[in-house]
Write an enzyme that holds these catalytic residues in place. Structure first.
Site, short mmCIF file in Angstrom:
data_model
loop_
_atom_site.label_atom_id
_atom_site.label_comp_id
_atom_site.label_asym_id
_atom_site.label_seq_id
_atom_site.Cartn_x
_atom_site.Cartn_y
_atom_site.Cartn_z
N GLY A 6 20.04 63.02 -29.93
CA GLY A 6 20.68 63.78 -28.86
C GLY A 6 21.34 62.95 -27.78
O GLY A 6 21.47 63.39 -26.64
N ASN B 23 24.46 62.25 -27.58
CA ASN B 23 25.71 62.95 -27.21
C ASN B 23 25.41 64.17 -26.36
O ASN B 23 26.16 64.48 -25.43
CB ASN B 23 26.50 63.32 -28.46
CG ASN B 23 27.29 62.13 -28.99
OD1 ASN B 23 28.28 61.75 -28.41
ND2 ASN B 23 26.81 61.54 -30.06
N ASN C 272 33.36 68.92 -33.09
CA ASN C 272 32.42 67.94 -33.63
C ASN C 272 32.83 66.54 -33.18
O ASN C 272 34.02 66.27 -33.00
CB ASN C 272 32.44 68.00 -35.17
CG ASN C 272 31.47 67.01 -35.80
OD1 ASN C 272 30.32 66.94 -35.43
ND2 ASN C 272 31.99 66.23 -36.75
N HIS D 180 32.75 62.67 -34.38
CA HIS D 180 32.52 61.84 -35.57
C HIS D 180 32.73 60.38 -35.18
O HIS D 180 33.72 60.07 -34.52
CB HIS D 180 33.48 62.25 -36.70
CG HIS D 180 33.28 61.47 -37.95
ND1 HIS D 180 32.27 61.75 -38.85
CD2 HIS D 180 33.94 60.40 -38.44
CE1 HIS D 180 32.32 60.86 -39.84
NE2 HIS D 180 33.31 60.03 -39.62
N ASP E 185 35.10 67.22 -41.67
CA ASP E 185 35.76 66.17 -40.85
C ASP E 185 37.28 66.22 -40.96
O ASP E 185 37.95 65.18 -40.79
CB ASP E 185 35.28 64.76 -41.27
CG ASP E 185 33.80 64.57 -40.99
OD1 ASP E 185 33.18 63.75 -41.68
OD2 ASP E 185 33.27 65.26 -40.11
N GLU F 265 32.02 57.72 -27.97
CA GLU F 265 31.47 59.07 -28.15
C GLU F 265 31.06 59.71 -26.83
O GLU F 265 31.42 60.87 -26.54
CB GLU F 265 30.25 59.03 -29.07
CG GLU F 265 30.58 58.56 -30.48
CD GLU F 265 29.37 58.53 -31.36
OE1 GLU F 265 28.58 59.47 -31.29
OE2 GLU F 265 29.24 57.57 -32.12
C1 GRF Z 1 26.16 59.72 -33.51
O1 GRF Z 1 26.71 58.51 -34.00
C2 GRF Z 1 27.14 60.85 -33.76
O2 GRF Z 1 28.49 60.42 -33.76
C3 GRF Z 1 26.78 61.30 -35.11
O3 GRF Z 1 25.36 61.29 -35.11
C4 GRF Z 1 24.94 60.14 -34.35
C5 GRF Z 1 23.72 60.48 -33.52
O4 GRF Z 1 24.12 61.36 -32.52
N1 GRF Z 1 27.34 62.61 -35.39
P1 GRF Z 1 23.10 61.82 -31.33
O5 GRF Z 1 22.53 60.57 -30.73
O6 GRF Z 1 22.03 62.68 -31.98
O7 GRF Z 1 23.97 62.57 -30.37
#
Ligand code: GRF
Length: 212
Positions: free
Chosen positions: A13, A15, A110, A112, A153, A183
């Site tokens: 989590g 992001n 999303n 990526h 994607d 990100e």
């Molecule tokens: C990140 O690299 C994201 O880009 C991918 O999953 C990874 C972990 O994301 N989709 P998070 O730390 O759970 O947000």
């Protein structure tokens, strides 16, 4: 009326945390994170939601026999319980079927961890993305925020940001650099633009409108 944002998670989590922190700085203009939904009960992302006072829900993928059944339940939760206007997939690792994208046309985004169309598509997620980038020998990689469609994607690209690939990078080191430099900056920006109705999809392209 500010838009209700639902964030789909499956793991750490980071992001989601970037979105929570951006909200705290007043950077999610006209948007509010209203729910966090995890496909796994032990996702640390749920802890982050709890600490931020955001309602968390768990919809375990293994409770459903197939992706279609899972997607139907998730779509119901989003529409009837959460009343989401925007669905953000942030480290969400579960395949979804077209019902969600039909219910939320150009309203599912999303993040990526590559510059799409490089290093993306079915099976190319998480660390695998960075392993492929290093294996290929690219000098820059980065992250992409895009609208989600049935094809993995491949939806219209909203924002991209590049980061250097450095000598001696491991997949983990490259992943962290792309998270920090790309990100965690791009996702809040894209979410804020969506909530301000400043994203206009024109075929494959997304035009960013000036402030309304
Ligand atoms: C990140 O690299 C994201 O880009 C991918 O999953 C990874 C972990 O994301 N989709 P998070 O730390 O759970 O947000």
């Amino acid at each position: 009326m500010s838009k209700r944002i639902a964030v789909l998670v499956s793991g750490g989590g980071t992001n989601l945390q970037a979105l929570i922190d951006a909200q705290g700085r007043g950077e999610l203009v006209n948007g509010r994170i209203s729910a966090v939904i995890s496909s796994t009960p032990d996702a640390f992302a749920l802890e982050r939601a709890k600490n931020a006072g955001i309602p968390g829900y768990v919809l375990p993928r293994w409770d459903f026999s197939d992706s279609r059944g899972y997607t139907a339940a998730l779509t119901r939760l989003l529409r009837e319980t959460v009343g989401a206007d925007l669905v953000v997939m942030a480290g969400f690792m579960t395949i979804l079927t077209e019902e969600l994208f039909q219910a939320y046309p150009n309203a599912v985004i999303n993040i990526h961890p590559s510059l799409i169309p490089s290093f993306c598509g079915v099976g190319c997620y998480g660390l695998h993305v960075h392993e492929k980038a290093l294996e290929y020998g690219v000098k820059i990689s980065g992250a992409t925020v895009h609208f989600v469609t049935e094809e993995c994607d491949a939806g219209p690209i909203i924002l991209q940001k590049a980061a250097e690939v450095l000598p001696g990078d491991t997949p983990e080191v490259l992943q962290r650099r792309i998270m920090e430099q790309c990100e965690w900056k791009l996702l809040p920006q894209a979410v804020s633009l969506f909530c301000q109705d400043r994203l206009k999809v024109e075929g494959r392209a997304v035009r960013i409108l000036d402030c309304l």
